[in-house]
Design an enzyme around this catalytic site. Structure first.
Site, mmCIF file in Angstrom:
data_model
loop_
_atom_site.group_PDB
_atom_site.id
_atom_site.type_symbol
_atom_site.label_atom_id
_atom_site.label_comp_id
_atom_site.label_asym_id
_atom_site.label_seq_id
_atom_site.Cartn_x
_atom_site.Cartn_y
_atom_site.Cartn_z
ATOM 1 N N CYS A 91 -69.184 -3.186 -27.077
ATOM 2 C CA CYS A 91 -69.058 -2.794 -25.665
ATOM 3 C C CYS A 91 -70.415 -2.729 -24.984
ATOM 4 C CB CYS A 91 -68.322 -1.467 -25.559
ATOM 5 S SG CYS A 91 -66.616 -1.582 -26.148
ATOM 6 N N GLU B 290 -63.371 11.306 -31.658
ATOM 7 C CA GLU B 290 -64.111 11.111 -30.417
ATOM 8 C C GLU B 290 -63.233 11.523 -29.251
ATOM 9 O OE1 GLU B 290 -65.513 7.132 -30.074
ATOM 10 O OE2 GLU B 290 -67.174 7.457 -31.450
ATOM 11 N N SER C 254 -67.310 9.625 -27.682
ATOM 12 C CA SER C 254 -67.642 8.212 -27.636
ATOM 13 C C SER C 254 -69.007 8.054 -26.999
ATOM 14 C CB SER C 254 -66.598 7.470 -26.795
ATOM 15 O OG SER C 254 -67.070 6.209 -26.420
#
Length: 563
Positions: free
Chosen positions: A192, A450, A476
């Protein structure tokens, strides 16, 4: 060579017979045997293309005069596992990955290794396993994905998608805009696009010297990344053929200098709070004595010079790469008076860190700032202490609005992430509150989920600059705001976070590293006397075993080897 154990001598006739069944010829038995640890898995965007990287690596190893043996590890996509009980398996997967690396490499006595990770727990899991094996190892990640773009050109990413859920729930976003974000936020393969956990760890691999320059910033599936893959593969064969190849054994590269440098660059770039959890475990595997309190000593001497999404920024990894990459960040950090970056550290590429960065320059000072123009004179991560976190708690200060660095609020308590999500969406949380999510630590979760969903809801609902959140779970790398995780001791082991009651005042001061429950000593003693930790039902045999063996977050959530 280490591999002589399985290929030399008349008594190894059966071993060679089995190896010949895989395609080996007479001439191969005098070559180094190279393990190729690949984390290819179809369901993770950062990994579905790594099978092709594996083929490129094996071809390059053969061309350089080595014999490659590819094997795979498992992987969990944290974004897909987010917000349901699948996330319980994310952090434990780190241990399975480390165990699998150790198992394959030691069972077959391979001489050296190249690791192909990319996302979340997979990078630290491979690092931990490689340290146990302690042979020369090169890391080459899959690379980051490009940032997405809305039709109007606005950069977006996974964090945008999670926060959009909160905006949509509040009626602040249309179905059409939500769908546009869904379709455009993750436009390609790769880890990501922001400074989330995967890219944080891949960046730190550069700082620790186990990877080539550009490992954390060169985009996935590009000609430049493919060339890096080939160079990394040839380098590991080059090392394996050296008479003094042990100079590059993993523990000779990833040592105290490397751990120090990783935290220095983590501070400079405002990495994911998960890096603290992973680096503490990596330090243990490296036999490096590194206490969580040492992190603040480093952070106080490092300026925060790169603000990357999700830290209140539209900057992504491709922008950092174009601005000079991690080398430029390290060069600028080393210029600061009282520099704590150890530039004498040895790199897997053969030079020292000083030699690696000597020609590095910042190409865009809007992306990588000079020390004199830093976002903050101190680092982008902080460890908080106080009666609520006697062994520490972690916050990504890079993602906090200035007005939230000091905050007092009333506690709103939840005994699970699911409870918290329902409570936040049900408007139980108001401006001025501190959300408390407990029994989500390594032992209590189990697995230390998370919590991007609740933090993204808080941001999406417009409460990001008026509500804080503390948890014994974790976040996260896409989380931003006054989100404090890793509270230790955790609730399941009797930590103070388990004693908080609704309405209690909680005090946060990032600049003085404070996390305090403002309740009288007498009240706390009364509560402690009556305290019985809440226990969740665990049906998974693996998670039961994990819960019995795991340490708390301030010890890296590492599995104990002795009870």
């Amino acid at each position: 060579m280490r591999s002589d154990t399985i290929k030399k001598g008349f008594d190894k006739t059966p071993h060679r017979s089995l190896l010949r069944a895989t395609g080996l010829k007479d001439e191969d038995f005098d070559k180094p045997f190279i393990g190729v640890a690949n984390s290819h898995i179809d369901i993770i965007p950062g990994h579905f293309f790594l099978q092709e990287y594996g083929r490129i690596v094996k071809d390059a190893i053969r061309e350089a005069g080595g014999v490659p043996f590819e094997f795979n590890t498992i992987g969990v996509d944290d974004g897909i596992a987010m917000g349901h009980d699948g996330m319980l398996y994310s952090l434990p997967s780190r241990e399975l990955i480390a165990d699998s690396i150790e198992t394959v490499m030691n069972a077959h006595k391979l001489d050296a290794m190249i690791c192909i990770p990319n996302c979340d727990k997979i990078v630290p899991g491979m690092l931990m396993g490689a340290l146990r094996v302690n042979v020369p190892t090169v890391f080459i990640s899959g690379g980051p994905m490009k940032a997405g773009k809305k039709a109007d050109g606005t950069p977006i990413d996974l964090a945008t998608a999670f926060e959009a859920v909160g905006k949509h729930a509040e009626g602040k976003m249309s179905d059409e805009e939500l769908k546009e974000i869904e379709c455009e936020a993750c436009p390609s393969g790769g880890s990501c696009s922001g400074m989330f956990t995967a890219n944080s760890m891949n960046t730190l691999c550069e700082a620790m010297g186990v990877a080539l320059p550009g490992n954390g910033t060169v985009l996935a599936m590009t000609p430049e990344r493919i060339e890096m893959v080939k160079v990394a593969a040839k380098r590991i064969v080059e090392i394996a053929k050296m008479k003094d190849s042990s100079k590059y054994n993993m523990k000779n590269i990833l040592n105290h200098k490397a751990i120090n440098n990783a935290f220095v660059i983590d501070m400079a770039m405002g990495g994911s709070s998960n890096t603290v959890l992973h680096l503490l475990s990596i330090a243990k595997e490296a036999d490096v004595d590194f206490d969580i309190a040492d992190i603040n000593k480093i952070g106080d001497k490092v300026a925060h010079i790169a603000k990357i999404s999700p830290s209140l920024s539209n900057v992504h990894m491709e922008d950092v790469n174009n601005a000079g990459g991690v080398n430029a960040v390290m060069m600028e950090v080393s210029r600061r008076e009282g520099n704590v970056l150890d530039t004498s550290a040895l790199m897997i590429t053969g030079e020292t860190l000083a030699e690696r960065i000597k020609d590095a320059v910042i190409l865009d000072e809007n992306i990588i700032h000079k020390n004199e123009n830093a976002y903050s004179p101190v680092g982008g991560l902080s460890v908080l202490f106080g009666n609520l976190a006697e062994e520490g708690a972690v916050v990504k200060t890079a993602g906090i609005a200035a007005g939230m660095r000091q905050f007092k609020g009333k506690a709103v308590c939840f005994n699970s992430q699911d409870e918290a999500i329902k409570g936040i969406m049900g408007h139980k949380v108001k401006a001025g509150d501190v959300v408390v999510i407990r029994y989500e630590g390594p032992k209590g979760g189990p697995g230390m989920q998370e919590m991007l969903a609740p933090t993204a809801l808080i941001m999406g609902m417009g409460l990001g600059e008026s509500v804080a959140l503390i948890t014994d779970g974790r976040f996260s790398g896409a989380t931003r705001g006054a989100s404090i995780g890793h509270v230790s001791p955790e609730a399941a082991e009797g930590g103070m976070i388990g004693l908080i009651e609704d309405g209690d005042e909680i005090e946060i001061d990032v600049d003085t590293h404070l996390l305090q429950l403002n309740v009288s000593y007498e009240d706390l003693e009364r509560r402690r006397h009556n305290f019985v930790p809440y226990k969740k039902e665990i049906t998974s045999k693996w998670l039961k075993r994990y819960s019995l063996l795991v340490s708390n977050a301030s010890n890296g959530a590492a599995l104990k080897t002795e009870l």
